[in-house]
Design a protein around this motif. Structure first.
Motif, PDB file in Angstrom:
ATOM      1  N   PRO A  27       0.824  -1.228   0.001  1.00  0.00           N
ATOM      2  CA  PRO A  27      -0.092   0.075   0.115  1.00  0.00           C
ATOM      3  C   PRO A  27       1.041   1.201   0.038  1.00  0.00           C
ATOM      4  O   PRO A  27       2.067   1.223   0.412  1.00  0.00           O
ATOM      5  CB  PRO A  27      -0.787  -0.218   1.319  1.00  0.00           C
ATOM      6  N   PRO A  28       0.429   2.290  -0.487  1.00  0.00           N
ATOM      7  CA  PRO A  28       1.138   3.687  -0.327  1.00  0.00           C
ATOM      8  C   PRO A  28       1.501   3.848   0.949  1.00  0.00           C
ATOM      9  O   PRO A  28       0.822   3.909   2.046  1.00  0.00           O
ATOM     10  CB  PRO A  28       0.133   4.603  -0.972  1.00  0.00           C
ATOM     11  N   GLY A  29       2.812   4.341   1.242  1.00  0.00           N
ATOM     12  CA  GLY A  29       3.262   4.891   2.411  1.00  0.00           C
ATOM     13  C   GLY A  29       3.967   3.755   3.169  1.00  0.00           C
ATOM     14  O   GLY A  29       4.514   3.857   4.315  1.00  0.00           O
ATOM     15  N   LEU A  30       3.683   2.406   2.909  1.00  0.00           N
ATOM     16  CA  LEU A  30       4.246   1.236   3.493  1.00  0.00           C
ATOM     17  C   LEU A  30       5.359   0.629   2.541  1.00  0.00           C
ATOM     18  O   LEU A  30       4.847   0.280   1.523  1.00  0.00           O
ATOM     19  CB  LEU A  30       2.981   0.208   4.163  1.00  0.00           C
ATOM     20  N   SER A  31       6.327   0.400   3.026  1.00  0.00           N
ATOM     21  CA  SER A  31       7.451  -0.408   2.220  1.00  0.00           C
ATOM     22  C   SER A  31       7.481  -1.952   2.795  1.00  0.00           C
ATOM     23  O   SER A  31       8.237  -2.202   3.666  1.00  0.00           O
ATOM     24  CB  SER A  31       8.683   0.473   2.057  1.00  0.00           C
ATOM     25  N   VAL A  32       6.656  -2.653   2.138  1.00  0.00           N
ATOM     26  CA  VAL A  32       6.377  -4.185   2.748  1.00  0.00           C
ATOM     27  C   VAL A  32       6.422  -5.016   1.832  1.00  0.00           C
ATOM     28  O   VAL A  32       5.837  -4.742   0.576  1.00  0.00           O
ATOM     29  CB  VAL A  32       5.245  -4.159   3.779  1.00  0.00           C
ATOM     30  N   LEU A  33       6.567  -6.331   2.076  1.00  0.00           N
ATOM     31  CA  LEU A  33       6.536  -7.374   1.097  1.00  0.00           C
ATOM     32  C   LEU A  33       5.224  -8.120   1.916  1.00  0.00           C
ATOM     33  O   LEU A  33       5.394  -8.670   3.081  1.00  0.00           O
ATOM     34  CB  LEU A  33       7.552  -8.314   1.077  1.00  0.00           C
TER      35      LEU A  33
END
Length: 123
Positions: A27-33
């Protein structure tokens, strides 16, 4: 598969998961896998944390840690607003805490620099 990768802990190189378990776009704003499954070397406490700032503001979540070195590697979202609801119950690895080993070309690369094929959750 062309784009297969193994996800390792940045702190100690323990295997935490792989790209076959990816199940959603960040999602925008979260740098996740975002993954369905992780290895048994990923642990979490029974106590919930609450986000006080940033993209997880007001969200309740369990912090994921590497069993080997204790590094915080991600979270499992327990409750959130409707914009992040699709992440509830999934394993979200912080890209900054993960190193990827790309199987095809046998390269090690930062998770933040890898573009995996688009995967979307079915409603």
């Amino acid at each position: 598969p062309e784009d297969c990768a193994v996800f390792h802990c940045r702190g100690c190189w323990t295997v935490l998961g792989d790209s076959l378990q990816l199940c959603g776009q960040e999602p925008p704003g979260l740098s996740v896998l975002i993954c369905f499954k992780v290895t048994s070397d990923v642990t979490w406490e029974d106590s919930l944390l609450v986000g006080l700032e940033g993209s997880l503001l007001g969200c309740a979540y369990y912090l994921l840690s590497c069993r080997s070195c204790g590094l915080a590697v991600g979270f499992i979202l327990y409750s959130s607003g409707s914009d992040l609801a699709y992440l509830r119950g999934l394993f979200c690895f912080f890209k900054d805490s993960i190193i990827c080993y790309l199987l095809k070309n046998q390269r090690i690369i930062e998770a933040s620099k890898v573009n995996f094929p688009a995967v979307t959750l079915k409603e």
